[in-house]
Write a protein that holds these residues in place. Structure first.
Motif, PDB file in Angstrom:
ATOM      1  N   ILE A   1      14.756 -11.248 -13.049  1.00  0.00           N
ATOM      2  CA  ILE A   1      13.824 -10.017 -12.807  1.00  0.00           C
ATOM      3  C   ILE A   1      12.596 -10.229 -14.277  1.00  0.00           C
ATOM      4  CG2 ILE A   1      13.619  -7.551 -13.516  1.00  0.00           C
ATOM      5  CD1 ILE A   1      15.274  -8.159 -10.964  1.00  0.00           C
ATOM      6  N   VAL A   2      11.344 -10.052 -13.857  1.00  0.00           N
ATOM      7  CA  VAL A   2      10.387 -10.277 -14.972  1.00  0.00           C
ATOM      8  C   VAL A   2       9.953  -8.989 -15.427  1.00  0.00           C
ATOM      9  CG1 VAL A   2       8.115 -11.122 -15.101  1.00  0.00           C
ATOM     10  CG2 VAL A   2       9.730 -12.403 -13.683  1.00  0.00           C
ATOM     11  N   GLU A   3       9.788  -7.969 -14.239  1.00  0.00           N
ATOM     12  CA  GLU A   3       9.225  -6.599 -14.727  1.00  0.00           C
ATOM     13  C   GLU A   3      10.430  -5.480 -14.054  1.00  0.00           C
ATOM     14  OE1 GLU A   3       7.592  -3.708 -16.372  1.00  0.00           O
ATOM     15  OE2 GLU A   3       6.420  -5.357 -16.482  1.00  0.00           O
ATOM     16  N   PRO A   4      10.762  -4.800 -14.989  1.00  0.00           N
ATOM     17  CA  PRO A   4      11.932  -3.929 -14.738  1.00  0.00           C
ATOM     18  C   PRO A   4      11.715  -2.995 -13.824  1.00  0.00           C
ATOM     19  CG  PRO A   4      11.313  -3.470 -17.058  1.00  0.00           C
ATOM     20  CD  PRO A   4      10.726  -4.554 -16.531  1.00  0.00           C
ATOM     21  N   GLY A   5      10.170  -2.497 -13.675  1.00  0.00           N
ATOM     22  CA  GLY A   5       9.781  -1.554 -12.832  1.00  0.00           C
ATOM     23  C   GLY A   5       8.785  -0.683 -13.260  1.00  0.00           C
ATOM     24  N   GLY A   6       7.871  -0.383 -12.321  1.00  0.00           N
ATOM     25  CA  GLY A   6       6.698   0.059 -12.544  1.00  0.00           C
ATOM     26  C   GLY A   6       5.853   0.661 -11.266  1.00  0.00           C
ATOM     27  N   PRO A   7       5.041   1.452 -11.225  1.00  0.00           N
ATOM     28  CA  PRO A   7       4.158   1.785  -9.936  1.00  0.00           C
ATOM     29  C   PRO A   7       3.154   0.526  -9.895  1.00  0.00           C
ATOM     30  CG  PRO A   7       3.503   3.280 -11.541  1.00  0.00           C
ATOM     31  CD  PRO A   7       4.772   2.588 -12.234  1.00  0.00           C
ATOM     32  N   ILE A   8       2.964   0.380  -8.618  1.00  0.00           N
ATOM     33  CA  ILE A   8       1.672  -0.675  -8.215  1.00  0.00           C
ATOM     34  C   ILE A   8       0.509   0.142  -8.458  1.00  0.00           C
ATOM     35  CG2 ILE A   8       0.640  -1.775  -6.519  1.00  0.00           C
ATOM     36  CD1 ILE A   8       3.374  -2.252  -5.060  1.00  0.00           C
TER      37      ILE A   8
ATOM     38  N   LEU B   1       0.851  -1.236  -0.070  1.00  0.00           N
ATOM     39  CA  LEU B   1      -0.015   0.117   0.074  1.00  0.00           C
ATOM     40  C   LEU B   1       0.709   1.220   0.019  1.00  0.00           C
ATOM     41  CD1 LEU B   1      -2.696   1.557  -0.020  1.00  0.00           C
ATOM     42  CD2 LEU B   1      -2.648   1.058   2.812  1.00  0.00           C
ATOM     43  N   ALA B   2       1.742   1.228   0.871  1.00  0.00           N
ATOM     44  CA  ALA B   2       2.640   2.529   0.862  1.00  0.00           C
ATOM     45  C   ALA B   2       3.437   2.602  -0.311  1.00  0.00           C
ATOM     46  CB  ALA B   2       3.735   2.385   1.982  1.00  0.00           C
ATOM     47  N   ALA B   3       3.842   1.478  -0.949  1.00  0.00           N
ATOM     48  CA  ALA B   3       4.665   1.777  -2.378  1.00  0.00           C
ATOM     49  C   ALA B   3       3.603   2.250  -3.508  1.00  0.00           C
ATOM     50  CB  ALA B   3       4.969   0.403  -2.887  1.00  0.00           C
ATOM     51  N   ALA B   4       2.569   1.811  -3.403  1.00  0.00           N
ATOM     52  CA  ALA B   4       1.333   2.258  -4.222  1.00  0.00           C
ATOM     53  C   ALA B   4       1.046   3.648  -4.145  1.00  0.00           C
ATOM     54  CB  ALA B   4      -0.094   1.244  -4.286  1.00  0.00           C
ATOM     55  N   LEU B   5       0.705   3.920  -3.053  1.00  0.00           N
ATOM     56  CA  LEU B   5       0.452   5.563  -2.781  1.00  0.00           C
ATOM     57  C   LEU B   5       1.651   6.467  -3.240  1.00  0.00           C
ATOM     58  CD1 LEU B   5      -1.456   5.069   0.669  1.00  0.00           C
ATOM     59  CD2 LEU B   5      -2.542   5.421  -1.508  1.00  0.00           C
ATOM     60  N   SER B   6       2.789   5.516  -2.831  1.00  0.00           N
ATOM     61  CA  SER B   6       4.158   6.707  -3.017  1.00  0.00           C
ATOM     62  C   SER B   6       4.382   6.591  -4.693  1.00  0.00           C
ATOM     63  CB  SER B   6       5.111   6.187  -2.542  1.00  0.00           C
ATOM     64  OG  SER B   6       5.135   6.176  -1.047  1.00  0.00           O
ATOM     65  N   GLU B   7       3.635   5.672  -5.510  1.00  0.00           N
ATOM     66  CA  GLU B   7       3.842   5.599  -6.956  1.00  0.00           C
ATOM     67  C   GLU B   7       5.536   5.346  -7.289  1.00  0.00           C
ATOM     68  OE1 GLU B   7       1.816   8.596  -8.889  1.00  0.00           O
ATOM     69  OE2 GLU B   7      -0.164   7.900  -8.395  1.00  0.00           O
ATOM     70  N   ILE B   8       6.225   4.656  -6.447  1.00  0.00           N
ATOM     71  CA  ILE B   8       7.444   4.511  -6.569  1.00  0.00           C
ATOM     72  C   ILE B   8       7.525   3.129  -7.746  1.00  0.00           C
ATOM     73  CG2 ILE B   8       8.359   5.454  -4.642  1.00  0.00           C
ATOM     74  CD1 ILE B   8       8.526   2.542  -3.300  1.00  0.00           C
ATOM     75  N   ASN B   9       8.599   3.041  -8.335  1.00  0.00           N
ATOM     76  CA  ASN B   9       8.873   1.901  -9.090  1.00  0.00           C
ATOM     77  C   ASN B   9       9.155   0.775  -8.276  1.00  0.00           C
ATOM     78  OD1 ASN B   9       8.575   3.392 -11.652  1.00  0.00           O
ATOM     79  ND2 ASN B   9      10.572   4.026 -11.624  1.00  0.00           N
ATOM     80  N   VAL B  10       8.494  -0.419  -8.824  1.00  0.00           N
ATOM     81  CA  VAL B  10       8.596  -1.565  -8.152  1.00  0.00           C
ATOM     82  C   VAL B  10       9.075  -2.673  -8.992  1.00  0.00           C
ATOM     83  CG1 VAL B  10       7.427  -3.543  -6.876  1.00  0.00           C
ATOM     84  CG2 VAL B  10       6.818  -1.146  -6.331  1.00  0.00           C
TER      85      VAL B  10
END
Length: 70
Positions: free
Chosen positions: A34-41, A15-24
């Motif tokens: 690695i499957v997905e190099p990065g993006g927001p939840i 939830l914290a990562a989703a609200l912060s819109e940080i790359n995951v």
């Protein structure tokens, strides 16, 4: 400097990562890479996490946020 990351496991961390819109970054838990190099939840459930329009099973994948260490 070394490169470190934190694995998001709990609903609160996701939830914290989703609200912060940080790359995951998504990785396979078995160590296959690695499957997905990065993006927001965009959404998550007890069983999956949605990033860039794709859903990843929480039992099979780990979700990482990166940072730099010393």
């Amino acid at each position: 400097m070394s490169f470190i990351y934190k694995v998001l496991v709990s609903d609160m961390e996701l939830l914290a990562a989703a609200l912060s819109e940080i790359n995951v970054t998504v990785a396979v838990k078995s160590g296959a890479g690695i499957v997905e190099p990065g993006g927001p939840i965009r959404a998550y459930t007890p069983h999956s996490v949605r990033i860039r329009g794709l859903s990843y099973n929480r039992d099979l994948h780990e979700f990482r946020v990166s940072g730099e260490g010393r």
